[in-house]
Design a protein around this motif. Structure first.
Motif, PDB file in Angstrom:
ATOM      1  N   GLN A   1      35.220  37.536  33.920  1.00 62.11           N
ATOM      2  CA  GLN A   1      35.576  35.776  33.651  1.00 62.11           C
ATOM      3  C   GLN A   1      36.765  35.454  34.035  1.00 62.11           C
ATOM      4  OE1 GLN A   1      34.171  36.903  29.484  1.00 62.11           O
ATOM      5  NE2 GLN A   1      32.313  35.277  30.008  1.00 62.11           N
ATOM      6  N   VAL A   2      37.933  36.492  33.885  1.00 64.64           N
ATOM      7  CA  VAL A   2      39.163  36.051  34.436  1.00 64.64           C
ATOM      8  C   VAL A   2      39.186  35.795  35.796  1.00 64.64           C
ATOM      9  CG1 VAL A   2      41.541  36.876  34.329  1.00 64.64           C
ATOM     10  CG2 VAL A   2      40.225  37.586  32.257  1.00 64.64           C
ATOM     11  N   ARG A   3      38.347  36.645  36.584  1.00 62.59           N
ATOM     12  CA  ARG A   3      38.346  36.399  38.036  1.00 62.59           C
ATOM     13  C   ARG A   3      37.754  35.159  38.100  1.00 62.59           C
ATOM     14  NH1 ARG A   3      38.413  42.200  38.154  1.00 62.59           N
ATOM     15  NH2 ARG A   3      36.376  42.492  37.277  1.00 62.59           N
ATOM     16  N   ALA A   4      36.675  35.078  37.246  1.00 59.94           N
ATOM     17  CA  ALA A   4      35.752  33.632  37.829  1.00 59.94           C
ATOM     18  C   ALA A   4      36.839  32.390  37.436  1.00 59.94           C
ATOM     19  CB  ALA A   4      34.672  33.562  36.646  1.00 59.94           C
ATOM     20  N   LEU A   5      37.710  32.215  36.397  1.00 60.23           N
ATOM     21  CA  LEU A   5      38.804  31.393  36.023  1.00 60.23           C
ATOM     22  C   LEU A   5      39.507  31.101  37.414  1.00 60.23           C
ATOM     23  CD1 LEU A   5      39.964  31.758  32.501  1.00 60.23           C
ATOM     24  CD2 LEU A   5      38.776  29.957  33.459  1.00 60.23           C
ATOM     25  N   ARG A   6      40.005  32.265  38.024  1.00 60.69           N
ATOM     26  CA  ARG A   6      40.973  32.364  39.343  1.00 60.69           C
ATOM     27  C   ARG A   6      40.045  31.659  40.548  1.00 60.69           C
ATOM     28  NH1 ARG A   6      44.244  30.887  41.482  1.00 60.69           N
ATOM     29  NH2 ARG A   6      45.831  31.923  42.893  1.00 60.69           N
ATOM     30  N   ARG A   7      38.643  32.010  40.593  1.00 64.46           N
ATOM     31  CA  ARG A   7      38.073  31.550  41.589  1.00 64.46           C
ATOM     32  C   ARG A   7      37.693  30.022  41.575  1.00 64.46           C
ATOM     33  NH1 ARG A   7      34.874  36.187  41.091  1.00 64.46           N
ATOM     34  NH2 ARG A   7      33.238  34.936  40.078  1.00 64.46           N
ATOM     35  N   MET A   8      37.799  29.579  40.361  1.00 64.98           N
ATOM     36  CA  MET A   8      37.686  28.271  39.887  1.00 64.98           C
ATOM     37  C   MET A   8      38.841  27.220  40.503  1.00 64.98           C
ATOM     38  SD  MET A   8      35.408  28.191  36.310  1.00 64.98           S
ATOM     39  CE  MET A   8      35.219  26.629  35.909  1.00 64.98           C
ATOM     40  N   GLY A   9      39.994  28.123  40.641  1.00 67.28           N
ATOM     41  CA  GLY A   9      41.348  27.397  40.927  1.00 67.28           C
ATOM     42  C   GLY A   9      42.299  27.460  39.848  1.00 67.28           C
ATOM     43  N   PHE A  10      41.945  28.169  38.817  1.00 66.72           N
ATOM     44  CA  PHE A  10      43.058  28.150  37.707  1.00 66.72           C
ATOM     45  C   PHE A  10      43.850  29.168  37.941  1.00 66.72           C
ATOM     46  CE2 PHE A  10      39.183  26.103  35.629  1.00 66.72           C
ATOM     47  CZ  PHE A  10      39.799  24.833  35.571  1.00 66.72           C
TER      48      PHE A  10
END
Ligand SMILES: [Zn+2]
Length: 264
Positions: A146-155
């Protein structure tokens, strides 16, 4: 006056400041960083949780009155001695699961950047921190996917120590160990260096000069506290303050009024 009626008065004063152009003039002279902890609709009685409707109201207020930029853009501006007055960045502390499940989709829909500071030792665990022990149901932490997903979303992802330690209360070796472990874990899990750092707890009493020096030595590019103030337009990136948004801000205009009243 009750706190409820004080909130109402401040909300009214905020509306007045908006209508008369005080917001526009005042906000231009400040660099603002706000921080949230949890965003959901099932524990809104809790002071560090913001309901989704209110969260969206705050986001719309930020969009209307500030240039909302990523925290890293503010830090780059500080380092280049550029005037960052009128900018605002949105941050989240600790790594609660609703950050990815609830807050991130709202931010995405509104096109707003944000930075998520995680205590790496909490990620993917069932740990209940002391400040959440009174809760009957826990919000839970994100896992690394989920942390990596946030990063992929550009955050952006930032460091918040490994075990959320009060860095003013432990010896320098423990400060260094906490910071290094957090930084290395983030680098490994995200496959990139992480340079943003926010102090756990974030009060003045939690930020010692010695720990601030170690934060710089370990390689972070900024130190963020959270004792409720704004920053001058060209601040020192290692002495940044944030306004924590929780139950005590009933409306965005109450926050707007508080920002006007704080000296940068
Ligand atoms: Zn924290």
């Amino acid at each position: 006056m009750t706190s409820r009626s004080r909130q109402r008065v401040k909300d009214l004063l905020g509306r007045f400041a908006d209508a008369t152009g005080i917001y526009a003039r005042n906000f231009r002279s400040k660099m603002v960083i706000v921080t949230f902890h949890r965003v959901n609709d099932w524990m809104t009685e809790d002071p560090i949780t913001c309901g989704t409707g209110r969260f969206e109201e705050f986001c719309l207020f930020f969009k209307r009155h500030f240039r909302v930029v990523p925290l890293s853009a503010q830090i780059a501006g500080c380092r280049a001695a550029r005037d960052m007055g009128g900018t605002l960045s949105i941050t989240f502390d600790d790594g609660y699961r609703d950050n990815v499940e609830v807050a991130a989709p709202i931010l995405g829909r509104l096109g707003l950047p944000a930075t998520f500071f995680v205590a790496t030792g909490f990620i993917g665990t069932d740990y209940t921190p002391p400040w959440d022990r009174h809760l009957t149901r826990q919000a839970g932490w994100m896992d690394w996917d989920q942390v990596r997903a946030l990063r992929r979303m550009g955050f952006e992802i930032g460091a918040h120590t490994d075990r959320h330690v009060d860095l003013a209360a432990v010896d320098p070796a423990a400060v260094r160990a906490e910071l290094t472990r957090c930084r290395e874990t983030l680098r490994r899990e995200l496959a990139e260096p992480v340079t943003l750092f926010a102090y756990p707890f974030g009060g003045r009493e939690h930020i010692s000069e010695e720990s601030r020096r170690i934060v710089q030595e370990v390689g972070f590019a900024c130190c963020l506290g959270a004792y409720g103030g704004t920053n001058p337009p060209i601040p020192d990136p290692f002495r940044l303050n944030r306004v924590t948004i929780g139950g005590w801000f009933a409306t965005p205009n109450q926050l707007g009024f508080e920002i006007v009243m704080r000296s940068a």
